[in-house]
Design a protein around this motif. Structure first.
Motif, PDB file in Angstrom:
ATOM      1  N   SER A 208       0.658  -1.108  -0.044  1.00 13.26           N
ATOM      2  CA  SER A 208       0.104  -0.105   0.015  1.00 13.26           C
ATOM      3  C   SER A 208       0.933   1.358  -0.005  1.00 13.26           C
ATOM      4  CB  SER A 208      -0.995  -0.021   1.195  1.00 13.26           C
ATOM      5  OG  SER A 208      -0.156   0.117   2.445  1.00 13.26           O
ATOM      6  N   PHE A 209       0.182   2.300  -0.379  1.00 16.75           N
ATOM      7  CA  PHE A 209       1.096   3.562  -0.416  1.00 16.75           C
ATOM      8  C   PHE A 209       0.084   4.677   0.049  1.00 16.75           C
ATOM      9  CE2 PHE A 209       2.296   0.954  -4.171  1.00 16.75           C
ATOM     10  CZ  PHE A 209       3.717   1.085  -4.169  1.00 16.75           C
ATOM     11  N   THR A 217      -5.073   6.699  -0.649  1.00 12.94           N
ATOM     12  CA  THR A 217      -4.160   5.613  -0.342  1.00 12.94           C
ATOM     13  C   THR A 217      -4.315   4.678  -1.352  1.00 12.94           C
ATOM     14  OG1 THR A 217      -4.097   6.209   2.028  1.00 12.94           O
ATOM     15  CG2 THR A 217      -3.489   3.889   1.344  1.00 12.94           C
ATOM     16  N   VAL A 218      -3.456   3.999  -2.068  1.00 10.45           N
ATOM     17  CA  VAL A 218      -3.797   3.031  -2.967  1.00 10.45           C
ATOM     18  C   VAL A 218      -2.882   1.759  -2.667  1.00 10.45           C
ATOM     19  CG1 VAL A 218      -3.264   2.538  -5.693  1.00 10.45           C
ATOM     20  CG2 VAL A 218      -3.694   4.751  -4.809  1.00 10.45           C
ATOM     21  N   ALA A 219      -3.789   0.506  -2.545  1.00 10.29           N
ATOM     22  CA  ALA A 219      -3.254  -0.740  -2.169  1.00 10.29           C
ATOM     23  C   ALA A 219      -3.522  -1.770  -3.050  1.00 10.29           C
ATOM     24  CB  ALA A 219      -3.692  -0.950  -0.672  1.00 10.29           C
ATOM     25  N   VAL A 242      -8.434   1.391  -3.275  1.00  9.38           N
ATOM     26  CA  VAL A 242      -8.337   3.064  -3.154  1.00  9.38           C
ATOM     27  C   VAL A 242      -9.420   3.652  -2.202  1.00  9.38           C
ATOM     28  CG1 VAL A 242      -8.398   5.177  -4.445  1.00  9.38           C
ATOM     29  CG2 VAL A 242      -7.898   2.916  -5.693  1.00  9.38           C
ATOM     30  N   ASN A 243      -8.697   4.478  -1.307  1.00 11.16           N
ATOM     31  CA  ASN A 243      -9.409   5.018  -0.363  1.00 11.16           C
ATOM     32  C   ASN A 243      -9.123   6.424   0.191  1.00 11.16           C
ATOM     33  OD1 ASN A 243      -7.865   4.925   2.395  1.00 11.16           O
ATOM     34  ND2 ASN A 243      -7.745   3.015   1.488  1.00 11.16           N
ATOM     35  N   GLY A 244      -9.823   7.436   0.750  1.00  8.92           N
ATOM     36  CA  GLY A 244      -9.337   8.532   1.041  1.00  8.92           C
ATOM     37  C   GLY A 244     -10.526   9.589   1.224  1.00  8.92           C
TER      38      GLY A 244
END
Length: 421
Positions: A208-209, A217-219, A242-244
């Motif tokens: 994850s980033f 955040t991308v995982a 993807v979340n945020g």
């Protein structure tokens, strides 16, 4: 029982060698439920549990510790006139960690909970190890576990069996055909205190980033379950998530998972599970409003019926179905009208998109309960009252209304009391 003794010996050694104090406590849980049965009559179900836990920390960082719990469950199903007793341990974990110049690493080993990125493929306890690296720019975790020592009475996994009865139109009869298979959740033997679960090796890799761009955040994750007994039944899953925040106070979480299933000599089948959540938070009443949607492919086009690893029911109906051939969307909300009183509710529309498994002989490729009659509407409402810091009271009501099948409609009332010490 030998394995349990070894666990107690290990715990005693850890406690005796620990420099810091041991923290411990317990939980008493009582749940009384009244719900409709297959005859649409109300029945009573009583569940009680008692658990003890302890934790010892080895250093001042708090990153090195051992924690465990032990549980006894009692259930009385008055409709079936059946009593079930279960002993188990949900948590038996040693955690070791260290801070680095550019992040930190940790290693967990033992029995603990693990979930995939969607929370709908694999979400359960298992015996294994988890390595985590959290850096300034990216995080990496590697997971490996074995399920054969779990208690099947507390962990329900999906497995497959070869051979079903299919309709022979010439004979107007059902004949056994072992060229097809069906999925089903494994039920433990309720006459036992501890019944060992299906034997699978489970592995996962997650990268994850955090805050890659605009606080997003991308995982990405790969997870697989490989059968170690009976016939081959391997499943692998690749997920992107993807979340945020969208704007202040509005957050989203979206993921898509492609599943690859291989059963014995059959070819590999591809399926998809996609979901999205939107949540808006209000400072007043510490409240939240959410919207969500989940798609789990059925037998349409090149996609087959999606199948997970852990059995998770998407509906509140009497039909014991999985996330396969289902499209569901709904709304949820929660608020604290007082500092110790919370209200929560949710409602969903559920659509059966399994396509009736038209490309297979009737009944030859069925997931338990999946058919064209699972479309419906459901809702649930909860009230939680934190009477004291260590006493929680709650009440729940839920209903499922089927569009075409009155036999699976269900109404449930539940009252829960939890005491911690």
């Amino acid at each position: 029982m030998k394995k349990l003794r070894y666990c107690f010996v290990l715990a005693a050694m850890l406690i005796s060698n620990a420099v810091f104090a041991v923290d411990f406590g317990g939980l008493l849980n009582n749940l009384t439920t009244i719900k409709t049965n297959k005859d649409q009559n109300f029945k009573l179900d009583q569940k009680d549990s008692a658990s003890l836990w302890f934790k010892t920390v080895f250093d001042e960082t708090g990153m090195n510790y051992f924690i465990a719990d032990f549980i006894y469950d009692f259930e009385r199903d008055f409709d079936a006139d059946k009593t079930t007793n279960i002993i188990d341990s949900d948590l038996f974990k040693l955690n070791l960690g260290k801070k680095l110049a550019n992040g930190k690493i940790s290693l967990s080993s033992g029995r603990f909970f693990y979930s995939d990125l969607s929370g709908l493929v694999f979400a359960q306890n298992a015996d294994g190890i988890l390595f985590n690296y959290k850096g300034n720019r990216f995080d990496v975790s590697v997971y490996g576990a074995y399920t054969g020592l779990l208690n099947a009475l507390n962990v329900k996994m999906i497995t497959a069996e070869r051979g079903v009865y299919v309709r022979d139109t010439d004979r107007i009869d059902d004949v056994y055909d072992d060229s097809f298979y069906r999925f089903k959740p494994v039920e433990g033997d309720k006459d036992k205190l501890y019944d060992f679960a299906e034997q699978y090796a489970v592995g996962g890799l997650t990268v994850s980033f955090p805050n890659l761009f605009a606080r997003q955040t991308v995982a990405a994750q790969f997870i697989g379950a490989f059968r170690l007994e009976k016939e081959l039944f391997n499943r692998m899953y690749a997920t992107i998530s993807v979340n945020g925040p969208v704007v202040d106070s509005l957050y989203y979480n979206a993921s898509s998972t492609f599943g690859f299933t291989k059963f014995h000599t059959n070819g590999t089948e591809i399926a998809n599970l996609s979901k999205i959540n939107l949540d808006y938070y209000f400072s007043k009443f510490d409240s939240c409003i959410g919207a969500n949607a989940v798609y789990a492919s059925g037998d349409r086009g090149f996609l087959m019926g999606f199948t997970g690893i852990t059995s998770i029911n998407p509906t509140l109906s009497l039909a014991d179905i999985e996330y396969s051939g289902i499209f569901k969307f709904g709304l949820s909300s929660s608020m604290k009208i007082l500092h110790n009183l919370q209200l929560a509710g949710a409602c969903d529309m559920v659509y059966d998109i399994s396509n009736g498994h038209a490309e297979r002989p009737e009944g030859a490729y069925e997931q338990t309960g999946i058919n064209d009659s699972n479309t419906g509407f459901q809702y649930t409402a909860n009230i939680n009252w934190q009477l004291l810091s260590d006493i929680l009271l709650s009440a729940n009501v839920s209903q499922f209304f089927a569009k075409n099948n009155e036999d699976i409609k269900k109404t449930t009332f539940g009252i829960r009391a939890v005491i911690s010490f």
